[in-house]
Design an enzyme around this catalytic site. Structure first.
Site, PDB file in Angstrom:
ATOM      1  N   ASP A 146       0.840  -1.194   0.000  1.00  0.00           N
ATOM      2  CA  ASP A 146       0.000   0.000   0.000  1.00  0.00           C
ATOM      3  C   ASP A 146       0.871   1.237   0.000  1.00  0.00           C
ATOM      4  O   ASP A 146       1.945   1.257   0.610  1.00  0.00           O
ATOM      5  CB  ASP A 146      -0.913   0.007   1.228  1.00  0.00           C
ATOM      6  N   SER A 147       0.425   2.285  -0.678  1.00  0.00           N
ATOM      7  CA  SER A 147       1.095   3.578  -0.702  1.00  0.00           C
ATOM      8  C   SER A 147       2.554   3.400  -1.121  1.00  0.00           C
ATOM      9  O   SER A 147       2.826   2.867  -2.191  1.00  0.00           O
ATOM     10  CB  SER A 147       0.953   4.256   0.658  1.00  0.00           C
TER      11      SER A 147
END
Length: 308
Positions: A146-147
């Site tokens: 994520d991210s």
């Protein structure tokens, strides 16, 4: 239309991070705050933890009780390359592993500024090669993050391709950070849409901390600036309201133009990192189920081809 739960979440985040944005806390304080916040996580039922040593790097197996043996999700957590740990993402990884029905390996890769690029990428490659040495076939591994962890997952594919190493079966990017240059369009969104949240986390300063002596436009730092041919199936999830959205769409368009298969799933009006709040956010649970559907399809395809 975002759910009522999301509206409340956004109000809470704004109230919590607004004062931080004005005070501009140091990195050590932000790290501590994130670790303390993670103490309130609840692991999914029947998901178990086991410490792992990946050639000297701290890691953790996150194992659903009914996981399919022989397949693994290699997960790279987010946090702008400067924040986050096994602690901060354990519950999210557990929920995702349970949905996908596989064991997950989470690694505590090194963070900037103490360990700038390519330390995190080297650690991701170390973990991937370790899994291969443990007997997993490349086709039995899916990389996710994520991210910043999503961007790192994409950079891992590029590094493996450059080294002519076997690529994993697929990769999943949850709101991946694909361009650390932060073009004007991104900065405009920072100011207009999520300024309190993102200024509190000082996202504009994190890229240079990670890149250090390397250019922010280095293709292994900002995957959107790489040649994107020859990649395995990709699943990209993004919100149309978050500041990284434009760069992710550029990545998807460029990868598709280069012939790499990309599934893009766009969610409406959600904050960055909404996946972390899966326990009470319906949009996050929907997103995780869609990731599971994707992984099932990826792993089912070779079996279907054999049967045919």
């Amino acid at each position: 239309m975002p759910s009522t739960q999301h509206v409340l979440l956004k109000q809470l985040l704004t109230a919590a991070t607004g004062p931080l944005a004005r005070r501009r806390p140091g990195l050590a304080a932000m790290r501590l705050a994130l670790e303390v916040a993670s103490l309130g996580q609840l692991m999914p039922w029947n998901v178990f933890l086991k410490d792992a040593d990946v050639d000297g790097m701290a890691a953790e197996w996150i194992q659903p009780a009914e996981a399919t043996p022989g397949r693994v999700l290699l997960y790279l957590h987010g946090g702008g390359y400067v924040l986050g740990s096994l602690n901060t993402h354990r519950a999210l990884i557990g929920a995702l592993a349970q949905q996908c029905g596989v064991n997950a390996l989470a690694i505590n890769y090194r963070k900037a500024p103490e360990y700038p690029f390519p330390a995190a990428l080297d650690d991701a490659q170390l973990a991937y090669r370790w899994l291969l040495n443990q007997g997993y076939a490349a086709t039995d591994i899916i990389v996710a993050g994520d991210s910043a962890g999503g961007g790192l997952a994409l950079a891992l594919l590029l590094a493996l391709r450059a080294n002519q190493e076997p690529l994993p079966a697929a990769a999943v990017g949850l709101s991946p950070w694909t361009d650390l240059v932060l073009p004007t369009s991104v900065l405009r969104r920072v100011c207009q849409e999520e300024s309190q949240v993102l200024e509190a986390l000082e996202i504009r300063g994190w890229g240079p901390l990670y890149a250090a002596a390397a250019s922010l436009a280095h293709p292994l730092v900002s995957p959107v600036r790489a040649e994107l041919y020859g990649l395995p199936p990709l699943l990209i999830q993004i919100s149309d309201a978050e500041v990284l959205g434009d760069d992710v769409l550029r990545f998807v368009q460029k990868a598709r133009a280069a012939g790499s298969p990309v599934t893009l799933q766009v969610f409406e009006g959600l904050v960055h990192w909404w996946h972390l709040f899966w326990l009470f956010l319906p949009e996050a649970r929907v997103a995780l189920r869609r990731v599971a559907d994707f992984t099932h399809q990826v792993w089912a395809a070779p079996e279907a081809a054999k049967a045919a």
